[in-house]
Design a protein around this motif. Structure first.
Motif, PDB file in Angstrom:
ATOM      1  N   HIS A   1      16.725   6.881 -12.272  1.00  0.00           N
ATOM      2  CA  HIS A   1      17.916   7.718 -12.075  1.00  0.00           C
ATOM      3  C   HIS A   1      17.700   9.112 -12.673  1.00  0.00           C
ATOM      4  O   HIS A   1      18.022  10.120 -12.033  1.00  0.00           O
ATOM      5  N   LEU A   2      17.167   9.169 -13.878  1.00  0.00           N
ATOM      6  CA  LEU A   2      16.935  10.462 -14.522  1.00  0.00           C
ATOM      7  C   LEU A   2      15.888  11.284 -13.774  1.00  0.00           C
ATOM      8  O   LEU A   2      16.040  12.490 -13.604  1.00  0.00           O
ATOM      9  N   LEU A   3      14.831  10.628 -13.304  1.00  0.00           N
ATOM     10  CA  LEU A   3      13.783  11.337 -12.571  1.00  0.00           C
ATOM     11  C   LEU A   3      14.292  11.857 -11.229  1.00  0.00           C
ATOM     12  O   LEU A   3      13.787  12.854 -10.709  1.00  0.00           O
ATOM     13  N   ALA A   4      15.304  11.202 -10.674  1.00  0.00           N
ATOM     14  CA  ALA A   4      15.840  11.597  -9.372  1.00  0.00           C
ATOM     15  C   ALA A   4      16.891  12.702  -9.471  1.00  0.00           C
ATOM     16  O   ALA A   4      17.298  13.251  -8.445  1.00  0.00           O
ATOM     17  N   LEU A   5      17.330  13.029 -10.681  1.00  0.00           N
ATOM     18  CA  LEU A   5      18.346  14.077 -10.817  1.00  0.00           C
ATOM     19  C   LEU A   5      17.787  15.406 -10.348  1.00  0.00           C
ATOM     20  O   LEU A   5      16.697  15.815 -10.738  1.00  0.00           O
ATOM     21  N   THR A   6      18.523  16.066  -9.511  1.00  0.00           N
ATOM     22  CA  THR A   6      18.104  17.357  -8.980  1.00  0.00           C
ATOM     23  C   THR A   6      18.867  18.474  -9.693  1.00  0.00           C
ATOM     24  O   THR A   6      19.938  18.240 -10.256  1.00  0.00           O
ATOM     25  N   PRO A   7      18.328  19.679  -9.652  1.00  0.00           N
ATOM     26  CA  PRO A   7      18.927  20.769 -10.436  1.00  0.00           C
ATOM     27  C   PRO A   7      20.155  21.434  -9.824  1.00  0.00           C
ATOM     28  O   PRO A   7      20.610  22.440 -10.335  1.00  0.00           O
TER      29      PRO A   7
ATOM     30  N   GLU B   1      19.251  19.992 -16.617  1.00  0.00           N
ATOM     31  CA  GLU B   1      17.789  19.963 -16.595  1.00  0.00           C
ATOM     32  C   GLU B   1      17.344  18.758 -17.417  1.00  0.00           C
ATOM     33  O   GLU B   1      17.800  18.557 -18.540  1.00  0.00           O
ATOM     34  N   VAL B   2      16.464  17.945 -16.851  1.00  0.00           N
ATOM     35  CA  VAL B   2      16.008  16.716 -17.501  1.00  0.00           C
ATOM     36  C   VAL B   2      14.567  16.900 -17.959  1.00  0.00           C
ATOM     37  O   VAL B   2      13.722  17.390 -17.219  1.00  0.00           O
ATOM     38  N   GLY B   3      14.307  16.486 -19.196  1.00  0.00           N
ATOM     39  CA  GLY B   3      12.954  16.536 -19.736  1.00  0.00           C
ATOM     40  C   GLY B   3      12.745  15.393 -20.716  1.00  0.00           C
ATOM     41  O   GLY B   3      13.594  14.511 -20.863  1.00  0.00           O
ATOM     42  N   ARG B   4      11.614  15.418 -21.366  1.00  0.00           N
ATOM     43  CA  ARG B   4      11.276  14.393 -22.350  1.00  0.00           C
ATOM     44  C   ARG B   4      11.044  15.093 -23.681  1.00  0.00           C
ATOM     45  O   ARG B   4      10.167  15.939 -23.799  1.00  0.00           O
ATOM     46  N   SER B   5      11.840  14.750 -24.681  1.00  0.00           N
ATOM     47  CA  SER B   5      11.690  15.349 -25.996  1.00  0.00           C
ATOM     48  C   SER B   5      12.477  14.537 -27.015  1.00  0.00           C
ATOM     49  O   SER B   5      13.512  13.958 -26.680  1.00  0.00           O
ATOM     50  N   ALA B   6      11.991  14.525 -28.241  1.00  0.00           N
ATOM     51  CA  ALA B   6      12.707  13.881 -29.341  1.00  0.00           C
ATOM     52  C   ALA B   6      13.387  14.924 -30.228  1.00  0.00           C
ATOM     53  O   ALA B   6      13.817  14.622 -31.338  1.00  0.00           O
TER      54      ALA B   6
ATOM     55  N   ARG C   1      21.712  -0.791 -16.948  1.00  0.00           N
ATOM     56  CA  ARG C   1      22.986  -1.280 -16.409  1.00  0.00           C
ATOM     57  C   ARG C   1      23.936  -0.118 -16.114  1.00  0.00           C
ATOM     58  O   ARG C   1      24.683  -0.153 -15.131  1.00  0.00           O
ATOM     59  N   LEU C   2      23.909   0.924 -16.949  1.00  0.00           N
ATOM     60  CA  LEU C   2      24.721   2.115 -16.691  1.00  0.00           C
ATOM     61  C   LEU C   2      24.265   2.792 -15.398  1.00  0.00           C
ATOM     62  O   LEU C   2      25.083   3.179 -14.563  1.00  0.00           O
ATOM     63  N   ALA C   3      22.954   2.918 -15.222  1.00  0.00           N
ATOM     64  CA  ALA C   3      22.407   3.572 -14.027  1.00  0.00           C
ATOM     65  C   ALA C   3      22.702   2.777 -12.764  1.00  0.00           C
ATOM     66  O   ALA C   3      22.902   3.353 -11.698  1.00  0.00           O
ATOM     67  N   ALA C   4      22.748   1.459 -12.886  1.00  0.00           N
ATOM     68  CA  ALA C   4      23.018   0.598 -11.721  1.00  0.00           C
ATOM     69  C   ALA C   4      24.503   0.478 -11.426  1.00  0.00           C
ATOM     70  O   ALA C   4      24.890  -0.144 -10.440  1.00  0.00           O
ATOM     71  N   GLY C   5      25.350   1.049 -12.273  1.00  0.00           N
ATOM     72  CA  GLY C   5      26.792   0.970 -12.054  1.00  0.00           C
ATOM     73  C   GLY C   5      27.387  -0.351 -12.481  1.00  0.00           C
ATOM     74  O   GLY C   5      28.511  -0.679 -12.120  1.00  0.00           O
ATOM     75  N   GLN C   6      26.662  -1.126 -13.283  1.00  0.00           N
ATOM     76  CA  GLN C   6      27.140  -2.426 -13.732  1.00  0.00           C
ATOM     77  C   GLN C   6      27.869  -2.360 -15.066  1.00  0.00           C
ATOM     78  O   GLN C   6      28.436  -3.351 -15.509  1.00  0.00           O
ATOM     79  N   LEU C   7      27.822  -1.211 -15.710  1.00  0.00           N
ATOM     80  CA  LEU C   7      28.425  -1.033 -17.026  1.00  0.00           C
ATOM     81  C   LEU C   7      28.939   0.387 -17.117  1.00  0.00           C
ATOM     82  O   LEU C   7      28.308   1.315 -16.620  1.00  0.00           O
ATOM     83  N   ARG C   8      30.080   0.550 -17.759  1.00  0.00           N
ATOM     84  CA  ARG C   8      30.648   1.883 -17.982  1.00  0.00           C
ATOM     85  C   ARG C   8      30.316   2.340 -19.390  1.00  0.00           C
ATOM     86  O   ARG C   8      30.335   1.550 -20.335  1.00  0.00           O
ATOM     87  N   ALA C   9      30.025   3.624 -19.522  1.00  0.00           N
ATOM     88  CA  ALA C   9      29.623   4.181 -20.812  1.00  0.00           C
ATOM     89  C   ALA C   9      30.661   3.969 -21.917  1.00  0.00           C
ATOM     90  O   ALA C   9      30.304   3.561 -23.024  1.00  0.00           O
TER      91      ALA C   9
END
Length: 133
Positions: free
Chosen positions: A8-14, A51-56, A72-80
């Motif tokens: 889901h995160l990798l598919a996010l467009t800008p 904008e999505v990236g990888r960082s700590a 589960r959040l990404a699949a819509g099976q759980l609400r935040a």
């Protein structure tokens, strides 16, 4: 299960996301832990763009949960909010940015916003009646 959180995160467009308030800018870090390691995702929100990236690096809002919770959040099976209230996910920092997180991850499949349901009922009041009564 459907889409994973990473997919889901990798598919996010800008493109612009009108569901995010225009004045809400900041950074979010998603800490997904599993089997003794943590994967960090870093989201920067500016002018309704994400904008999505990888960082700590430090972020304005840090969300931490087991990888399966994020999946589960990404699949819509759980609400935040439910995950947070059950302590399946910890949230620390600027809670205004929690709105961004909720808007980035989808809701349950087939779910409708209450206002949309009200508009449909107003347009066709008979559709809300139970015909079996």
């Amino acid at each position: 299960m459907g889409t994973t959180a990473v997919e889901h995160l990798l598919a996010l467009t800008p493109e612009r996301r009108p569901g995010i308030p225009e004045t809400l800018n900041g950074t979010l870090r998603l800490d997904m832990y599993q089997d003794g390691w943590t994967q960090h995702w870093y989201l920067t929100v500016t002018d309704q763009h994400v904008e999505v990236g990888r960082s700590a690096d430090d972020a304005d809002l840090v969300l931490r949960a087991h990888r399966t919770v994020f999946d589960r959040l990404a699949a819509g099976q759980l609400r935040a909010p439910a995950a947070m209230l059950r302590n399946d996910m910890t949230v620390e920092g600027d809670m205004r940015l929690f709105v961004v997180f909720r808007r980035i991850f989808p809701g349950q499949a087939g779910a409708q916003h209450p206002r949309e349901v009200a508009r449909q009922l107003a347009a066709d009041p008979a559709s809300g009646r139970d015909g079996d009564r």
